[in-house]
Design a protein around this motif. Structure first.
Motif, PDB file in Angstrom:
ATOM      1  N   GLY A  35       0.794  -1.225   0.000  1.00  0.00           N
ATOM      2  CA  GLY A  35       0.000   0.000   0.000  1.00  0.00           C
ATOM      3  C   GLY A  35       0.823   1.270   0.000  1.00  0.00           C
ATOM      4  N   ARG A  36       2.137   1.156   0.074  1.00  0.00           N
ATOM      5  CA  ARG A  36       2.962   2.364   0.091  1.00  0.00           C
ATOM      6  C   ARG A  36       3.197   2.914  -1.306  1.00  0.00           C
ATOM      7  NH1 ARG A  36       7.833   0.126   3.803  1.00  0.00           N
ATOM      8  NH2 ARG A  36       7.721  -1.458   2.156  1.00  0.00           N
ATOM      9  N   ALA A  37       3.257   2.043  -2.288  1.00  0.00           N
ATOM     10  CA  ALA A  37       3.559   2.479  -3.657  1.00  0.00           C
ATOM     11  C   ALA A  37       2.296   2.950  -4.359  1.00  0.00           C
ATOM     12  CB  ALA A  37       4.197   1.335  -4.443  1.00  0.00           C
ATOM     13  N   ARG A  38       2.476   3.913  -5.226  1.00  0.00           N
ATOM     14  CA  ARG A  38       1.395   4.322  -6.122  1.00  0.00           C
ATOM     15  C   ARG A  38       1.474   3.469  -7.383  1.00  0.00           C
ATOM     16  NH1 ARG A  38       1.049  10.962  -5.839  1.00  0.00           N
ATOM     17  NH2 ARG A  38       0.836  11.114  -3.575  1.00  0.00           N
ATOM     18  N   ILE A  65       4.407  15.258 -20.768  1.00  0.00           N
ATOM     19  CA  ILE A  65       4.659  14.273 -19.717  1.00  0.00           C
ATOM     20  C   ILE A  65       4.362  14.865 -18.340  1.00  0.00           C
ATOM     21  CG2 ILE A  65       6.311  12.659 -18.758  1.00  0.00           C
ATOM     22  CD1 ILE A  65       5.494  12.201 -21.704  1.00  0.00           C
ATOM     23  N   ALA A  66       4.800  16.087 -18.123  1.00  0.00           N
ATOM     24  CA  ALA A  66       4.557  16.728 -16.822  1.00  0.00           C
ATOM     25  C   ALA A  66       3.063  16.878 -16.566  1.00  0.00           C
ATOM     26  CB  ALA A  66       5.248  18.092 -16.765  1.00  0.00           C
ATOM     27  N   GLU A  67       2.294  17.177 -17.599  1.00  0.00           N
ATOM     28  CA  GLU A  67       0.849  17.321 -17.437  1.00  0.00           C
ATOM     29  C   GLU A  67       0.201  15.986 -17.077  1.00  0.00           C
ATOM     30  OE1 GLU A  67       2.380  20.709 -19.643  1.00  0.00           O
ATOM     31  OE2 GLU A  67       2.638  18.536 -19.864  1.00  0.00           O
ATOM     32  N   ILE A  68       0.691  14.901 -17.670  1.00  0.00           N
ATOM     33  CA  ILE A  68       0.157  13.578 -17.337  1.00  0.00           C
ATOM     34  C   ILE A  68       0.481  13.227 -15.888  1.00  0.00           C
ATOM     35  CG2 ILE A  68       0.319  11.108 -17.842  1.00  0.00           C
ATOM     36  CD1 ILE A  68       0.905  11.897 -20.764  1.00  0.00           C
ATOM     37  N   ALA A  69       1.727  13.471 -15.480  1.00  0.00           N
ATOM     38  CA  ALA A  69       2.122  13.188 -14.096  1.00  0.00           C
ATOM     39  C   ALA A  69       1.308  14.026 -13.113  1.00  0.00           C
ATOM     40  CB  ALA A  69       3.613  13.445 -13.916  1.00  0.00           C
ATOM     41  N   ALA A  88      -1.218  12.681 -10.192  1.00  0.00           N
ATOM     42  CA  ALA A  88      -1.101  13.127  -8.800  1.00  0.00           C
ATOM     43  C   ALA A  88      -2.429  13.682  -8.296  1.00  0.00           C
ATOM     44  CB  ALA A  88       0.004  14.180  -8.684  1.00  0.00           C
ATOM     45  N   ARG A  89      -3.120  14.455  -9.135  1.00  0.00           N
ATOM     46  CA  ARG A  89      -4.418  14.999  -8.731  1.00  0.00           C
ATOM     47  C   ARG A  89      -5.430  13.884  -8.527  1.00  0.00           C
ATOM     48  NH1 ARG A  89      -6.840  17.479 -12.429  1.00  0.00           N
ATOM     49  NH2 ARG A  89      -5.358  17.445 -14.168  1.00  0.00           N
TER      50      ARG A  89
END
Length: 383
Positions: A53-56, A284-288, A292-293
């Motif tokens: 459960g620690r990893a995304r 890529i940054a937008e996907i990441a 995250a959101r």
């Protein structure tokens, strides 16, 4: 029912000791044992269970040639720049003719393959449907237990009904390209419904904007929103539209439908539809950020716990089904009895349902015997 922990084999104990010490070689060894269900794989999985459960867990799926491997590489590089460790499970199809698989994802990911903070495991489907290999979720558990911050699961080039990745990941990114099909494809059930984030990759190709528009429209329609308040394309007097937002909706009914869907259910996650050119590291940054959101939404809404509890429930069901298959179909007496019923099945005096009922009743001793007990039953639990 009283359950005891079986002794751990000395070789498995050494692997676990080095595993806990953070040795990458031990991780690779543990993954191989678990993937191939070699002796001791249950002990390895049981040793990691309390740490899960620690990893995304991020799933990437989409049609063949959509650029999933390149996108996986770019995301892994971004996470590494943030100081996170990354585990990658890349699934390749197994040939139905030769039984082999190319497992070429490490070649495509050569720019991160030697990074000590990245662990890449290529897996063959071995005939499993759903876009993942049979042991994919188990391997992800090993990576999670090892302490990886992010686990990226890249599926084979999937079809519309290969949806296992949505059950294995916390967030699912569906990667499409302008050649993915017409607007009807976006309305079909299946892979289009599992996305938490959409990205239209290779967005410099013709048709990319149209595909994004079609997906936006699909999202609005599926949410039950309508475009009844949106001016039609034909005959609208743009001078009479009161503000910029209304003008935008007049020119883009798809966006209006999706916005209406969000207004109707603001507490629900509305998948963003992004553009990317992974080969050029664009988007890529937008996907990441969208991932995250989405993870923050899962945590705040309680959906993350719900998804992970469902994953645990499915895991128990998978183990039971696997054990039942092995116990029944590897028992020579059961197979001999079944063969003896073939004459009756052939001449019609027996039917498969009755034979199945009898087989299950006569095999009860095979189905109820204990195999492995990682921990004692908790107080108050039902035996």
């Amino acid at each position: 029912m009283s359950m005891t922990t079986p002794p751990i084999d000395a070789a498995i104990a050494r692997v676990l000791e080095q595993f806990r010490a953070g040795k990458t070689a031990a991780l690779a060894r543990a993954v191989s044992i678990v993937e191939n269900h070699r002796a001791g794989f249950e002990q390895i999985l049981a040793a990691q269970h309390a740490s899960l459960g620690r990893a995304r867990r991020i799933g990437l799926t989409g049609p063949p040639g959509a650029g999933k491997s390149t996108l996986t590489t770019r995301l892994a590089r971004l996470y590494r720049n943030e100081g996170k460790t990354v585990g990658i499970v890349a699934v390749d199809p197994t040939s139905p003719f030769t039984g082999g698989a190319l497992l070429g994802d490490r070649i495509r990911m050569e720019e991160i393959a030697l990074d000590p903070g990245v662990f890449i495991r290529s897996m063959a489907t071995r005939g499993s449907l759903g876009g993942l290999a049979t042991a994919t979720r188990e391997v992800c558990d090993v990576l999670d237990g090892f302490g990886m911050d992010v686990i990226i699961i890249e599926t084979v080039g999937v079809g519309q009904s290969e949806l296992d990745v949505a059950r294995a990941a916390d967030s699912t990114v569906v990667v499409l390209v302008p050649e993915s099909g017409d607007s009807i494809q976006t309305l079909k059930a299946g892979v289009m419904e599992i996305a938490d984030v959409f990205t239209v990759n290779k967005a410099d190709r013709p048709g990319a904007d149209r595909l994004r528009n079609d997906i936006e429209l699909m999202l609005g329609l599926r949410a039950g929103a309508t475009t009844q308040n949106v001016p039609a394309h034909h005959g609208v007097d743009l001078r009479n539209i009161p503000d910029r937002d209304a003008l935008r909706d007049a020119m883009n009914p798809a966006r209006a439908a999706r916005a209406a869907a969000h207004l109707e259910s603001p507490e629900q996650w509305t998948p963003p539809v992004l553009r990317s050119i992974a080969a050029q590291n664009e988007g890529i940054a937008e996907i990441a950020d969208a991932i995250a959101r989405h993870f923050r939404y899962l945590e705040a809404s309680g959906e993350l716990r719900k998804r992970r509890r469902a994953r645990l429930r499915e895991r128990v069901m998978e183990v039971v089904e696997q054990q039942l298959r092995q116990r029944l179909w590897q028992d020579t007496a059961t197979l001999a009895w079944l063969d003896a019923q073939l004459d009756g099945l052939e001449d019609g005096t027996l039917v498969p349902f009755a034979v199945a009922d009898t087989l299950r009743a006569r095999s009860a001793h095979l189905l109820t015997g204990a195999t492995y007990a990682p921990l004692p039953m908790p107080t108050g639990a039902s035996a």
